[in-house]
Write an enzyme that holds these catalytic residues in place. Structure first.
Site, PDB file in Angstrom:
ATOM      1  N   ASP A  65     -11.151  29.689 -15.207  1.00 39.99           N
ATOM      2  CA  ASP A  65     -10.533  28.750 -14.281  1.00 39.99           C
ATOM      3  C   ASP A  65     -11.679  28.414 -13.337  1.00 39.99           C
ATOM      4  OD1 ASP A  65      -9.368  27.552 -12.026  1.00 39.99           O
ATOM      5  OD2 ASP A  65      -7.435  28.388 -12.584  1.00 39.99           O
ATOM      6  N   HIS A  66     -12.328  27.271 -13.540  1.00 34.27           N
ATOM      7  CA  HIS A  66     -13.604  27.069 -12.846  1.00 34.27           C
ATOM      8  C   HIS A  66     -13.437  26.982 -11.327  1.00 34.27           C
ATOM      9  CE1 HIS A  66     -12.412  22.851 -13.294  1.00 34.27           C
ATOM     10  NE2 HIS A  66     -13.176  22.616 -12.252  1.00 34.27           N
ATOM     11  N   HIS A  80      -5.299  25.991 -11.560  1.00 31.20           N
ATOM     12  CA  HIS A  80      -6.135  26.020 -10.352  1.00 31.20           C
ATOM     13  C   HIS A  80      -5.322  26.238  -9.074  1.00 31.20           C
ATOM     14  CE1 HIS A  80      -8.878  24.598 -13.292  1.00 31.20           C
ATOM     15  NE2 HIS A  80      -8.507  23.340 -13.256  1.00 31.20           N
TER      16      HIS A  80
END
Ligand code: NAD
Length: 479
Positions: free
Chosen positions: A177-178, A240
Protein backbone atom coordinates in the site's frame (compact mmCIF):
# COMPACT_ATOMS: atom_id res chain seq x y z
CA UNK A 1 25.16 4.47 6.72
CA UNK A 2 23.43 2.05 4.37
CA UNK A 3 23.85 -1.66 4.96
CA UNK A 4 24.19 -3.68 1.80
CA UNK A 5 21.35 -6.10 1.14
CA UNK A 6 21.37 -9.13 -1.12
CA UNK A 7 18.68 -10.83 -3.20
CA UNK A 8 17.58 -11.93 -6.64
CA UNK A 9 14.46 -9.98 -7.56
CA UNK A 10 12.08 -11.64 -10.00
CA UNK A 11 9.81 -8.95 -11.36
CA UNK A 12 6.77 -10.46 -13.07
CA UNK A 13 5.68 -7.75 -15.49
CA UNK A 14 9.17 -6.32 -16.05
CA UNK A 15 8.12 -4.47 -19.22
CA UNK A 16 5.14 -2.73 -17.59
CA UNK A 17 4.32 0.76 -16.41
CA UNK A 18 4.77 0.13 -12.69
CA UNK A 19 8.18 -1.49 -13.16
CA UNK A 20 9.45 1.42 -15.25
CA UNK A 21 7.91 4.31 -13.35
CA UNK A 22 8.40 3.06 -9.81
CA UNK A 23 10.41 -0.12 -9.33
CA UNK A 24 13.52 0.54 -11.42
CA UNK A 25 13.97 4.12 -10.14
CA UNK A 26 13.51 2.88 -6.56
CA UNK A 27 16.09 0.10 -7.01
CA UNK A 28 18.48 2.54 -8.66
CA UNK A 29 18.23 4.99 -5.79
CA UNK A 30 18.97 2.15 -3.37
CA UNK A 31 22.00 1.32 -5.52
CA UNK A 32 23.20 4.91 -5.25
CA UNK A 33 22.80 4.95 -1.48
CA UNK A 34 24.68 1.63 -1.15
CA UNK A 35 21.68 -0.36 0.10
CA UNK A 36 22.20 -2.44 -3.04
CA UNK A 37 25.77 -2.89 -4.25
CA UNK A 38 27.26 -6.07 -5.67
CA UNK A 39 25.05 -8.82 -4.32
CA UNK A 40 21.84 -8.37 -6.18
CA UNK A 41 20.33 -9.25 -9.55
CA UNK A 42 16.99 -8.51 -11.16
CA UNK A 43 15.18 -10.80 -13.55
CA UNK A 44 12.48 -9.01 -15.49
CA UNK A 45 9.84 -11.24 -17.04
CA UNK A 46 7.18 -10.43 -19.62
CA UNK A 47 5.74 -12.00 -22.71
CA UNK A 48 7.86 -10.20 -25.30
CA UNK A 49 11.03 -11.89 -26.60
CA UNK A 50 13.58 -9.30 -25.46
CA UNK A 51 17.34 -9.75 -25.11
CA UNK A 52 19.16 -8.83 -21.89
CA UNK A 53 20.72 -5.88 -23.72
CA UNK A 54 17.41 -4.55 -24.93
CA UNK A 55 15.88 -4.94 -21.47
CA UNK A 56 18.84 -3.14 -19.88
CA UNK A 57 18.29 -0.31 -22.34
CA UNK A 58 14.67 0.06 -21.17
CA UNK A 59 15.82 0.04 -17.54
CA UNK A 60 18.37 2.81 -18.21
CA UNK A 61 15.67 4.76 -20.07
CA UNK A 62 13.44 4.64 -17.01
CA UNK A 63 16.18 6.40 -15.01
CA UNK A 64 16.81 9.29 -17.38
CA UNK A 65 14.55 11.65 -15.47
CA UNK A 66 16.19 11.03 -12.12
CA UNK A 67 19.91 10.98 -12.90
CA UNK A 68 22.50 11.77 -15.56
CA UNK A 69 25.31 9.62 -14.18
CA UNK A 70 25.60 7.37 -17.23
CA UNK A 71 28.39 5.27 -15.81
CA UNK A 72 26.42 4.41 -12.66
CA UNK A 73 23.30 3.61 -14.70
CA UNK A 74 25.33 1.37 -16.98
CA UNK A 75 26.90 -0.50 -14.04
CA UNK A 76 23.50 -0.79 -12.37
CA UNK A 77 21.89 -2.20 -15.52
CA UNK A 78 24.47 -5.02 -15.64
CA UNK A 79 22.56 -6.56 -12.72
CA UNK A 80 19.45 -6.92 -14.94
CA UNK A 81 18.46 -10.04 -16.90
CA UNK A 82 15.45 -10.77 -19.01
CA UNK A 83 13.39 -13.93 -19.22
CA UNK A 84 10.49 -14.12 -21.62
CA UNK A 85 7.62 -15.71 -19.79
CA UNK A 86 3.98 -16.59 -20.08
CA UNK A 87 2.34 -16.94 -16.69
CA UNK A 88 0.64 -20.24 -17.49
CA UNK A 89 3.58 -22.03 -19.14
CA UNK A 90 5.36 -24.40 -16.70
CA UNK A 91 8.47 -24.63 -18.88
CA UNK A 92 9.01 -20.91 -18.46
CA UNK A 93 9.15 -21.28 -14.67
CA UNK A 94 11.74 -24.02 -15.04
CA UNK A 95 13.86 -21.67 -17.19
CA UNK A 96 13.33 -18.94 -14.61
CA UNK A 97 14.45 -21.23 -11.81
CA UNK A 98 17.66 -22.10 -13.66
CA UNK A 99 18.45 -18.46 -14.35
CA UNK A 100 17.71 -17.42 -10.76
CA UNK A 101 20.02 -20.16 -9.37
CA UNK A 102 22.77 -19.12 -11.77
CA UNK A 103 22.43 -15.49 -10.63
CA UNK A 104 22.39 -16.60 -6.98
CA UNK A 105 25.87 -18.04 -7.55
CA UNK A 106 27.14 -15.26 -9.79
CA UNK A 107 26.10 -12.43 -7.44
CA UNK A 108 26.37 -14.36 -4.16
CA UNK A 109 22.88 -13.35 -3.07
CA UNK A 110 22.55 -15.87 -0.25
CA UNK A 111 19.66 -17.53 -2.16
CA UNK A 112 17.38 -14.67 -1.10
CA UNK A 113 14.43 -14.06 -3.40
CA UNK A 114 11.93 -11.27 -3.85
CA UNK A 115 9.05 -12.25 -6.16
CA UNK A 116 7.38 -9.05 -7.28
CA UNK A 117 3.91 -9.19 -8.86
CA UNK A 118 3.88 -6.23 -11.23
CA UNK A 119 1.31 -7.93 -13.45
CA UNK A 120 -2.46 -7.92 -13.73
CA UNK A 121 -4.13 -9.10 -10.51
CA UNK A 122 -5.83 -12.02 -12.28
CA UNK A 123 -2.37 -13.62 -12.61
CA UNK A 124 -1.26 -13.32 -8.97
CA UNK A 125 -2.63 -16.72 -7.90
CA UNK A 126 -1.38 -18.58 -11.00
CA UNK A 127 2.15 -17.22 -10.65
CA UNK A 128 2.32 -18.07 -6.94
CA UNK A 129 1.10 -21.61 -7.60
CA UNK A 130 3.74 -22.16 -10.30
CA UNK A 131 6.47 -20.83 -7.98
CA UNK A 132 5.44 -23.66 -5.71
CA UNK A 133 4.91 -26.44 -8.26
CA UNK A 134 8.13 -25.72 -10.17
CA UNK A 135 10.08 -25.45 -6.91
CA UNK A 136 11.43 -21.90 -7.22
CA UNK A 137 11.58 -21.28 -3.48
CA UNK A 138 15.02 -21.54 -1.92
CA UNK A 139 16.66 -21.94 1.48
CA UNK A 140 17.25 -18.15 1.67
CA UNK A 141 14.36 -15.76 2.31
CA UNK A 142 11.44 -15.93 -0.12
CA UNK A 143 9.26 -12.82 -0.09
CA UNK A 144 6.23 -12.31 -2.29
CA UNK A 145 5.22 -8.72 -3.05
CA UNK A 146 1.64 -8.14 -4.14
CA UNK A 147 0.45 -4.92 -5.69
CA UNK A 148 -3.05 -3.57 -5.31
CA UNK A 149 -5.82 -4.37 -5.86
CA UNK A 150 -5.90 -7.33 -3.47
CA UNK A 151 -9.26 -8.70 -4.62
CA UNK A 152 -12.41 -6.84 -5.66
CA UNK A 153 -14.48 -7.82 -2.63
CA UNK A 154 -14.19 -9.76 0.59
CA UNK A 155 -14.93 -13.05 -1.20
CA UNK A 156 -12.47 -12.54 -4.04
CA UNK A 157 -9.77 -11.36 -1.60
CA UNK A 158 -10.29 -14.59 0.39
CA UNK A 159 -9.97 -16.63 -2.79
CA UNK A 160 -6.76 -14.82 -3.77
CA UNK A 161 -5.33 -15.19 -0.30
CA UNK A 162 -5.95 -18.93 -0.21
CA UNK A 163 -4.23 -19.37 -3.55
CA UNK A 164 -1.19 -17.41 -2.33
CA UNK A 165 -0.94 -19.15 1.02
CA UNK A 166 -0.56 -22.54 -0.68
CA UNK A 167 2.96 -21.33 -1.53
CA UNK A 168 3.78 -18.46 0.83
CA UNK A 169 3.12 -18.08 4.55
CA UNK A 170 1.53 -14.84 5.79
CA UNK A 171 4.96 -13.77 7.06
CA UNK A 172 6.36 -14.07 3.52
CA UNK A 173 3.58 -12.02 1.87
CA UNK A 174 4.12 -8.26 1.51
CA UNK A 175 0.90 -6.51 0.43
CA UNK A 176 1.87 -3.13 -0.96
CA UNK A 177 0.00 0.00 0.00
CA UNK A 178 2.30 2.73 -1.24
CA UNK A 179 0.68 5.32 1.06
CA UNK A 180 2.31 3.41 3.90
CA UNK A 181 5.65 4.14 2.27
CA UNK A 182 5.07 7.88 2.24
CA UNK A 183 7.23 9.92 4.55
CA UNK A 184 4.55 11.67 6.56
CA UNK A 185 2.45 8.55 7.06
CA UNK A 186 5.55 6.76 8.32
CA UNK A 187 6.42 9.67 10.60
CA UNK A 188 2.96 9.85 12.13
CA UNK A 189 3.59 7.05 14.63
CA UNK A 190 6.98 8.43 15.62
CA UNK A 191 5.55 11.92 16.04
CA UNK A 192 2.80 10.53 18.26
CA UNK A 193 5.29 8.67 20.43
CA UNK A 194 7.64 11.62 20.70
CA UNK A 195 5.01 14.22 21.65
CA UNK A 196 3.23 13.10 24.79
CA UNK A 197 0.67 15.92 24.86
CA UNK A 198 -0.25 15.32 21.24
CA UNK A 199 -0.58 11.60 21.91
CA UNK A 200 -2.77 12.33 24.94
CA UNK A 201 -5.00 14.53 22.80
CA UNK A 202 -5.91 11.84 20.29
CA UNK A 203 -9.24 10.62 21.60
CA UNK A 204 -12.93 11.46 21.85
CA UNK A 205 -12.43 13.78 24.80
CA UNK A 206 -10.53 16.31 22.71
CA UNK A 207 -11.05 15.52 19.03
CA UNK A 208 -14.18 16.81 17.34
CA UNK A 209 -13.53 15.01 14.06
CA UNK A 210 -10.78 13.64 11.84
CA UNK A 211 -10.66 14.26 8.10
CA UNK A 212 -8.69 12.22 5.58
CA UNK A 213 -8.53 13.64 2.06
CA UNK A 214 -6.77 12.01 -0.88
CA UNK A 215 -7.52 14.37 -3.77
CA UNK A 216 -6.20 14.20 -7.30
CA UNK A 217 -6.40 16.92 -9.90
CA UNK A 218 -6.01 14.52 -12.84
CA UNK A 219 -8.81 12.48 -14.36
CA UNK A 220 -8.39 8.80 -15.28
CA UNK A 221 -5.94 9.66 -18.09
CA UNK A 222 -5.14 6.46 -20.00
CA UNK A 223 -6.35 4.12 -17.24
CA UNK A 224 -10.07 4.25 -18.11
CA UNK A 225 -10.21 0.49 -18.70
CA UNK A 226 -8.82 -0.26 -15.25
CA UNK A 227 -10.92 2.40 -13.57
CA UNK A 228 -14.14 0.96 -15.02
CA UNK A 229 -13.44 -2.21 -13.02
CA UNK A 230 -12.50 -0.35 -9.84
CA UNK A 231 -13.97 3.07 -8.98
CA UNK A 232 -12.60 5.20 -6.21
CA UNK A 233 -14.19 3.18 -3.42
CA UNK A 234 -12.14 0.10 -4.29
CA UNK A 235 -9.14 2.04 -5.60
CA UNK A 236 -8.58 4.41 -2.66
CA UNK A 237 -10.93 3.83 0.30
CA UNK A 238 -10.58 0.09 0.86
CA UNK A 239 -6.80 0.33 1.07
CA UNK A 240 -5.11 3.75 1.42
CA UNK A 241 -7.78 5.59 3.39
CA UNK A 242 -8.36 2.64 5.71
CA UNK A 243 -4.64 2.32 6.39
CA UNK A 244 -4.30 6.02 7.16
CA UNK A 245 -7.21 5.80 9.60
CA UNK A 246 -5.40 2.84 11.17
CA UNK A 247 -2.27 4.98 11.69
CA UNK A 248 -4.19 7.90 13.22
CA UNK A 249 -6.60 5.91 15.38
CA UNK A 250 -4.47 3.07 16.70
CA UNK A 251 -3.56 2.91 20.37
CA UNK A 252 -0.01 3.49 21.40
CA UNK A 253 2.01 0.40 20.40
CA UNK A 254 4.15 -1.25 23.08
CA UNK A 255 7.15 -1.00 20.77
CA UNK A 256 7.98 0.43 17.36
CA UNK A 257 8.09 -3.00 15.77
CA UNK A 258 5.86 -4.71 13.25
CA UNK A 259 4.15 -7.04 15.70
CA UNK A 260 3.27 -4.32 18.22
CA UNK A 261 2.07 -1.89 15.56
CA UNK A 262 -0.10 -4.40 13.77
CA UNK A 263 -1.56 -5.51 17.09
CA UNK A 264 -2.95 -2.03 17.77
CA UNK A 265 -3.87 -1.42 14.14
CA UNK A 266 -5.79 -4.68 13.98
CA UNK A 267 -7.97 -3.39 16.84
CA UNK A 268 -8.87 -0.27 14.82
CA UNK A 269 -10.10 -2.32 11.87
CA UNK A 270 -11.96 -4.67 14.17
CA UNK A 271 -13.75 -1.72 15.77
CA UNK A 272 -15.02 -0.16 12.52
CA UNK A 273 -18.68 0.44 13.29
CA UNK A 274 -20.77 -1.77 11.01
CA UNK A 275 -22.64 0.02 8.31
CA UNK A 276 -26.07 -1.37 7.47
CA UNK A 277 -27.19 -1.21 3.82
CA UNK A 278 -29.93 1.28 4.74
CA UNK A 279 -27.32 3.58 6.38
CA UNK A 280 -25.10 3.84 3.30
CA UNK A 281 -26.81 6.77 1.62
CA UNK A 282 -26.89 8.76 4.86
CA UNK A 283 -23.17 8.29 5.44
CA UNK A 284 -21.57 8.03 2.00
CA UNK A 285 -21.74 10.24 -1.06
CA UNK A 286 -20.51 9.26 -4.51
CA UNK A 287 -19.79 11.38 -7.55
CA UNK A 288 -18.58 11.27 -11.11
CA UNK A 289 -16.87 14.17 -12.87
CA UNK A 290 -18.35 16.03 -15.80
CA UNK A 291 -16.52 18.58 -17.97
CA UNK A 292 -14.97 21.69 -16.45
CA UNK A 293 -16.66 25.08 -16.83
CA UNK A 294 -14.75 25.88 -20.03
CA UNK A 295 -15.49 22.52 -21.66
CA UNK A 296 -11.77 21.87 -22.17
CA UNK A 297 -11.63 18.88 -19.81
CA UNK A 298 -13.56 15.78 -20.78
CA UNK A 299 -16.29 14.28 -18.64
CA UNK A 300 -15.46 10.81 -17.24
CA UNK A 301 -18.04 9.21 -19.54
CA UNK A 302 -16.20 10.66 -22.56
CA UNK A 303 -12.79 9.28 -21.55
CA UNK A 304 -11.13 6.49 -23.60
CA UNK A 305 -12.19 2.96 -22.67
CA UNK A 306 -15.05 4.22 -20.51
CA UNK A 307 -18.67 3.23 -21.04
CA UNK A 308 -20.59 6.38 -22.11
CA UNK A 309 -23.26 5.38 -19.57
CA UNK A 310 -20.81 4.38 -16.86
CA UNK A 311 -22.00 4.50 -13.25
CA UNK A 312 -18.48 4.14 -11.84
CA UNK A 313 -17.73 6.72 -9.16
CA UNK A 314 -14.69 9.01 -9.42
CA UNK A 315 -15.41 10.70 -6.08
CA UNK A 316 -16.40 9.45 -2.67
CA UNK A 317 -16.95 11.16 0.67
CA UNK A 318 -18.06 9.36 3.76
CA UNK A 319 -18.38 9.31 7.50
CA UNK A 320 -16.90 6.36 9.34
CA UNK A 321 -17.16 5.67 13.06
CA UNK A 322 -15.13 3.50 15.39
CA UNK A 323 -16.77 1.57 18.16
CA UNK A 324 -14.15 1.67 20.88
CA UNK A 325 -13.47 3.57 24.10
CA UNK A 326 -10.94 5.88 22.55
CA UNK A 327 -12.88 7.06 19.51
CA UNK A 328 -16.58 6.34 19.87
CA UNK A 329 -18.61 9.41 18.86
CA UNK A 330 -15.83 10.96 16.73
CA UNK A 331 -16.60 11.03 13.00
CA UNK A 332 -13.78 10.09 10.64
CA UNK A 333 -14.71 11.93 7.47
CA UNK A 334 -12.99 10.55 4.41
CA UNK A 335 -12.84 11.87 0.89
CA UNK A 336 -11.11 10.96 -2.33
CA UNK A 337 -11.73 12.07 -5.86
CA UNK A 338 -10.37 12.72 -9.30
CA UNK A 339 -10.44 16.09 -11.04
CA UNK A 340 -10.47 18.04 -7.81
CA UNK A 341 -8.89 21.52 -7.88
CA UNK A 342 -5.47 20.31 -6.65
CA UNK A 343 -3.54 17.20 -5.75
CA UNK A 344 -3.54 16.99 -2.00
CA UNK A 345 -3.27 14.13 0.48
CA UNK A 346 -3.78 15.27 4.04
CA UNK A 347 -5.04 14.38 7.46
CA UNK A 348 -6.84 17.11 9.44
CA UNK A 349 -7.38 16.53 13.15
CA UNK A 350 -9.95 19.01 14.44
CA UNK A 351 -10.04 19.62 18.18
CA UNK A 352 -12.91 20.79 20.36
CA UNK A 353 -12.82 23.31 23.23
CA UNK A 354 -11.82 20.83 25.91
CA UNK A 355 -8.34 20.59 24.46
CA UNK A 356 -7.37 23.77 26.28
CA UNK A 357 -6.89 21.68 29.43
CA UNK A 358 -3.87 20.17 27.62
CA UNK A 359 -2.52 23.64 26.89
CA UNK A 360 -3.60 23.54 23.24
CA UNK A 361 -5.68 26.42 21.91
CA UNK A 362 -9.38 25.55 21.64
CA UNK A 363 -10.63 24.55 18.20
CA UNK A 364 -7.12 23.98 16.90
CA UNK A 365 -6.69 21.92 13.74
CA UNK A 366 -3.52 19.90 13.22
CA UNK A 367 -2.89 19.00 9.59
CA UNK A 368 -0.44 16.42 8.30
CA UNK A 369 0.40 17.17 4.68
CA UNK A 370 1.28 13.87 3.05
CA UNK A 371 1.72 15.13 -0.51
CA UNK A 372 2.44 16.70 -2.91
CA UNK A 373 4.79 18.83 -0.77
CA UNK A 374 8.17 17.18 -0.66
CA UNK A 375 9.42 16.91 2.89
CA UNK A 376 5.80 17.36 3.89
CA UNK A 377 4.91 19.36 6.93
CA UNK A 378 2.54 19.77 9.80
CA UNK A 379 0.26 22.77 10.00
CA UNK A 380 -1.39 24.08 13.11
CA UNK A 381 -4.40 26.13 12.09
CA UNK A 382 -2.95 26.39 8.60
CA UNK A 383 0.46 27.70 9.75
CA UNK A 384 3.67 25.67 9.69
CA UNK A 385 4.01 24.27 13.20
CA UNK A 386 7.62 25.49 13.46
CA UNK A 387 6.73 29.08 12.60
CA UNK A 388 3.85 28.90 15.06
CA UNK A 389 6.30 27.56 17.67
CA UNK A 390 4.05 24.80 18.95
CA UNK A 391 5.20 23.25 22.20
CA UNK A 392 2.93 20.25 21.90
CA UNK A 393 4.24 19.20 18.52
CA UNK A 394 7.83 18.57 17.53
CA UNK A 395 9.43 16.47 14.87
CA UNK A 396 11.47 13.53 16.13
CA UNK A 397 14.19 14.11 13.56
CA UNK A 398 16.69 16.77 12.88
CA UNK A 399 15.15 19.02 10.16
CA UNK A 400 18.01 17.95 7.86
CA UNK A 401 16.28 14.60 7.67
CA UNK A 402 13.74 16.12 5.32
CA UNK A 403 16.29 16.64 2.59
CA UNK A 404 17.11 12.94 2.66
CA UNK A 405 13.53 11.92 2.24
CA UNK A 406 13.07 8.75 0.22
CA UNK A 407 10.29 8.04 -2.23
CA UNK A 408 7.54 5.65 -1.03
CA UNK A 409 8.69 2.70 -3.17
CA UNK A 410 12.26 3.06 -1.92
CA UNK A 411 11.14 2.95 1.71
CA UNK A 412 9.03 -0.10 1.03
CA UNK A 413 11.76 -1.91 -0.97
CA UNK A 414 14.14 -1.48 1.96
CA UNK A 415 11.51 -2.85 4.32
CA UNK A 416 11.00 -5.88 2.07
CA UNK A 417 14.74 -6.57 1.97
CA UNK A 418 14.98 -6.13 5.74
CA UNK A 419 11.95 -8.35 6.37
CA UNK A 420 10.17 -5.50 8.11
CA UNK A 421 6.39 -5.70 7.76
CA UNK A 422 5.46 -2.54 9.68
CA UNK A 423 4.34 -0.75 6.53
CA UNK A 424 2.46 -3.56 4.81
CA UNK A 425 -1.15 -4.62 5.08
CA UNK A 426 -1.86 -7.79 7.01
CA UNK A 427 -4.55 -10.20 6.02
CA UNK A 428 -6.86 -9.65 9.00
CA UNK A 429 -6.78 -5.86 8.50
CA UNK A 430 -7.63 -6.31 4.86
CA UNK A 431 -10.55 -8.61 5.58
CA UNK A 432 -12.23 -6.06 7.84
CA UNK A 433 -11.62 -3.28 5.33
CA UNK A 434 -13.25 -5.33 2.56
CA UNK A 435 -16.23 -6.29 4.73
CA UNK A 436 -16.88 -2.60 5.40
CA UNK A 437 -16.48 -1.49 1.79
CA UNK A 438 -18.54 -4.39 0.40
CA UNK A 439 -21.67 -3.06 2.13
CA UNK A 440 -21.30 0.30 0.37
CA UNK A 441 -20.46 -1.26 -2.97
CA UNK A 442 -23.43 -3.64 -2.87
CA UNK A 443 -25.83 -0.87 -1.92
CA UNK A 444 -24.53 1.41 -4.66
CA UNK A 445 -24.71 -1.39 -7.23
CA UNK A 446 -28.43 -1.70 -6.45
CA UNK A 447 -29.17 1.95 -7.18
CA UNK A 448 -28.74 4.13 -10.27
CA UNK A 449 -26.84 7.34 -9.55
CA UNK A 450 -27.54 10.62 -11.25
CA UNK A 451 -24.12 11.04 -12.93
CA UNK A 452 -22.22 13.19 -13.75
CA UNK A 453 -22.87 15.21 -10.61
CA UNK A 454 -19.78 17.41 -10.18
CA UNK A 455 -17.82 19.56 -12.55
CA UNK A 456 -14.12 18.95 -13.13
CA UNK A 457 -11.91 21.25 -11.03
CA UNK A 458 -14.38 21.42 -8.16
CA UNK A 459 -14.56 19.92 -4.68
CA UNK A 460 -17.04 17.20 -5.71
CA UNK A 461 -20.82 17.11 -5.38
CA UNK A 462 -22.55 19.49 -2.93
CA UNK A 463 -23.71 16.50 -0.92
CA UNK A 464 -20.08 16.02 0.20
CA UNK A 465 -20.22 19.32 2.10
CA UNK A 466 -23.73 18.68 3.36
CA UNK A 467 -22.54 15.40 4.88
CA UNK A 468 -20.46 17.40 7.38
CA UNK A 469 -22.81 20.38 7.69
CA UNK A 470 -25.55 18.20 9.10
CA UNK A 471 -23.16 17.36 11.99
CA UNK A 472 -22.27 21.05 12.42
CA UNK A 473 -18.82 20.48 10.85
CA UNK A 474 -17.10 21.49 7.62
CA UNK A 475 -14.17 20.33 5.50
CA UNK A 476 -10.95 22.01 6.56
CA UNK A 477 -9.52 21.74 3.05
CA UNK A 478 -12.10 23.53 0.97
CA UNK A 479 -10.59 25.18 -2.05
P1 NAD B 1 1.05 -2.98 -17.39
O1 NAD B 1 -0.12 -3.43 -18.20
O2 NAD B 1 1.78 -1.76 -17.79
O3 NAD B 1 2.12 -4.16 -17.34
C1 NAD B 1 1.75 -5.50 -17.21
C2 NAD B 1 2.95 -6.43 -17.37
O4 NAD B 1 2.48 -7.80 -17.33
C3 NAD B 1 3.70 -6.28 -18.69
O5 NAD B 1 5.09 -6.43 -18.43
C4 NAD B 1 3.20 -7.47 -19.51
O6 NAD B 1 4.13 -7.93 -20.48
C5 NAD B 1 3.01 -8.51 -18.44
N1 NAD B 1 2.05 -9.55 -18.84
C6 NAD B 1 0.80 -9.38 -19.31
N2 NAD B 1 0.24 -10.58 -19.61
C7 NAD B 1 1.16 -11.52 -19.30
C8 NAD B 1 1.20 -12.94 -19.38
N3 NAD B 1 0.15 -13.65 -19.84
N4 NAD B 1 2.31 -13.57 -18.96
C9 NAD B 1 3.38 -12.88 -18.50
N5 NAD B 1 3.42 -11.54 -18.40
C10 NAD B 1 2.32 -10.87 -18.80
O7 NAD B 1 0.50 -2.89 -15.90
P2 NAD B 1 1.05 -1.96 -14.69
O8 NAD B 1 0.36 -0.66 -14.75
O9 NAD B 1 2.53 -2.00 -14.67
O10 NAD B 1 0.46 -2.70 -13.41
C11 NAD B 1 1.02 -3.90 -12.90
C12 NAD B 1 0.36 -4.25 -11.56
O11 NAD B 1 0.62 -3.22 -10.63
C13 NAD B 1 -1.17 -4.38 -11.63
O12 NAD B 1 -1.56 -5.36 -10.71
C14 NAD B 1 -1.67 -3.02 -11.16
O13 NAD B 1 -2.95 -3.10 -10.60
C15 NAD B 1 -0.61 -2.71 -10.11
N6 NAD B 1 -0.43 -1.27 -9.87
C16 NAD B 1 0.03 -0.45 -10.85
C17 NAD B 1 0.22 0.90 -10.59
C18 NAD B 1 0.77 1.82 -11.64
O14 NAD B 1 1.02 2.99 -11.30
N7 NAD B 1 0.98 1.39 -12.87
C19 NAD B 1 -0.07 1.41 -9.31
C20 NAD B 1 -0.53 0.55 -8.32
C21 NAD B 1 -0.70 -0.79 -8.61
Amino acid sequence: MATEKSAVFIIFGGSGDLAHRKLYPALYNLYKTGDLKEHFAVIGTARRPWSDDYYRGTVVDSLKDIDDDEKAMEEFSKHFFYQSHDVTDSDHYIALKKLASKLDDQFQTGHNRVYYMAIAPRFFGTVAEHINSEGLKTDGFNRLVIEKPFGRSFDSACELNSSLTKTFSESEIYRMDHYLGKFMVQQLTRIRLKNRTFEKSLNNKYVSNVQVTLAESLGVEDRGGYYETAGVLRDMVQNHIMQIIGAVAMDEPAKLDSESIHEVKRDVFASLKDLKPEEVDKNFVRGQYGEDDTGSLKAYRDEDNVDPKSNIETFVAGKMMLDNDRWSGVPFYVRSGKRMPAKSSRIDIVYNDAVKELGINPNTTVTFLIEPENGSSILVNGVDYQEGNQDFLKFPEDPKYFSQEREAYENLMIDILDGNKIHFTLWDELQNAWKYVDVIRQQWDNETPDFPNYMSNTMGPDAASELLEKDGNSWIWDD
